[in-house]
Design an enzyme around this catalytic site. Sequence first.
Site, PDB file in Angstrom:
ATOM      1  N   GLU A   3       0.826  -1.211   0.000  1.00  0.00           N
ATOM      2  CA  GLU A   3       0.000   0.000   0.000  1.00  0.00           C
ATOM      3  C   GLU A   3       0.859   1.259   0.000  1.00  0.00           C
ATOM      4  O   GLU A   3       0.531   2.245  -0.669  1.00  0.00           O
ATOM      5  CB  GLU A   3      -0.958   0.001   1.205  1.00  0.00           C
ATOM      6  N   TYR A  60      -6.710   6.371   4.627  1.00  0.00           N
ATOM      7  CA  TYR A  60      -6.848   5.402   3.544  1.00  0.00           C
ATOM      8  C   TYR A  60      -6.006   4.144   3.824  1.00  0.00           C
ATOM      9  O   TYR A  60      -6.511   3.020   3.752  1.00  0.00           O
ATOM     10  CB  TYR A  60      -6.436   6.010   2.187  1.00  0.00           C
ATOM     11  N   ASP A 106      -9.629   6.265  -2.133  1.00  0.00           N
ATOM     12  CA  ASP A 106      -8.490   6.830  -2.856  1.00  0.00           C
ATOM     13  C   ASP A 106      -9.012   7.375  -4.194  1.00  0.00           C
ATOM     14  O   ASP A 106     -10.229   7.423  -4.415  1.00  0.00           O
ATOM     15  CB  ASP A 106      -7.374   5.778  -3.056  1.00  0.00           C
TER      16      ASP A 106
END
Length: 404
Positions: A49, A132, A150
């Site tokens: 991520e 996020y 996102d």
Amino acid sequence: MILPLPGERAGVRTAVQSIVPALLSWFCTSARDLPWRHTRDPYAIWVSEIMLQQTQVKTVIPYWERWMQELPTIRAAARATPAKLHKLWEGLGYYTRVRNLQKSAQQIITNYDGKFPQNFEAVLALPGIGRYTAGAICSIAFNQPIPILDGNVIRVLTRLYGIPTDPREKQTNTRLWQLAGDLVLHASRITHHAPRPNSRTRTRMKDEDDQYCSHLNQSLMELGALVCTPRSPDCAACPVQKTCVARKRNLQEQLPNLSKREVPTERRFIAFVVERNGKFLVRQRRDGVVNAHLWEFPNVEVGTRVCDLQPSAAKGLGLRTTETKPLRTIKHSITRYRITLEAWRAELAVPARVLASDPDQSLNTNSPGRRPELQGEWRTLAQLHQLAFTSAHKKILGILEKRG
Ligand code: SF4
């Protein structure tokens, strides 16, 4: 089957009840086979991520694989030297990300005995992890009903629900988080979902058939990446086309309604490639600046118009050069800057007696009192290859390697 939620808004529930199963089915059959989808290790998912921020999937894959091979655990990441971290991140840019990743790993060792925390607030409190990323880790690794939002998800949701206002505005942004939350919460209430994954994906998602929160969040991102693309979305192939407001009203190209971006600013730099006895002069960027700790050839920012090379080199770098020859012009962008980097071969005008006092030129030449033109370090091409360079300067290094 979806269990009802107490007090849920009727209109949203109706839409959600058709959207969630459609997305889950589509994800099972159409998701890309990405290496971090073979694991539920929160560390591996976290690394993916962080790398995926501002970077395309195809670029990230080899970086992620190399990282997981070299630093397979949180402890390994916490203990790695800065040089190793920067080398593994070299070319991904936004290097604060990797330094924060290590700070977080060190905090996890200290505060959680090396075990990745499962509590959303605890994850969010780690350096470099925003709402996020914390949501992505908690939903993908731990299957928790925590939303994510996102760029891809914003595009899908604004089109799906026909939201005409700017998603960067606070009120709209709050609404989008709420909608993303509604979807993943519904996914968490599913007790049985059909159809099951097909045979190809069943193998890939082994033991993950009931990971509905994880799959729902990933399906939103995946739909934005593969189908609901910024330009010319493939609505005919979209699993939620029947519910989509933008499709019904032909608003796909108008949504999301993002305000105009700032006009890019042009910047121009000149880099000097100075060689002596098979070694090149390079410098490490200092702490607290963009690309801190990375290496580069001596360079200076100049005006965007024509300039005289010798005064630029002397003024900005403390270098006194004699002959200069053009090597390559490199254009690249960082955030809102459009950067032109002109690389020049240069001869260093250093008196022979000075060089004689530093015969192998391999010492760290940053010591106080050192002549400015000698500041930096002298390294062979093979040694330069071991250092982490900024992307543009890595290209200069590539040119030198090709030319032998
Ligand atoms: Fe996006 Fe088209 Fe699907 Fe709507 S129908 S979500 S615009 S791809």
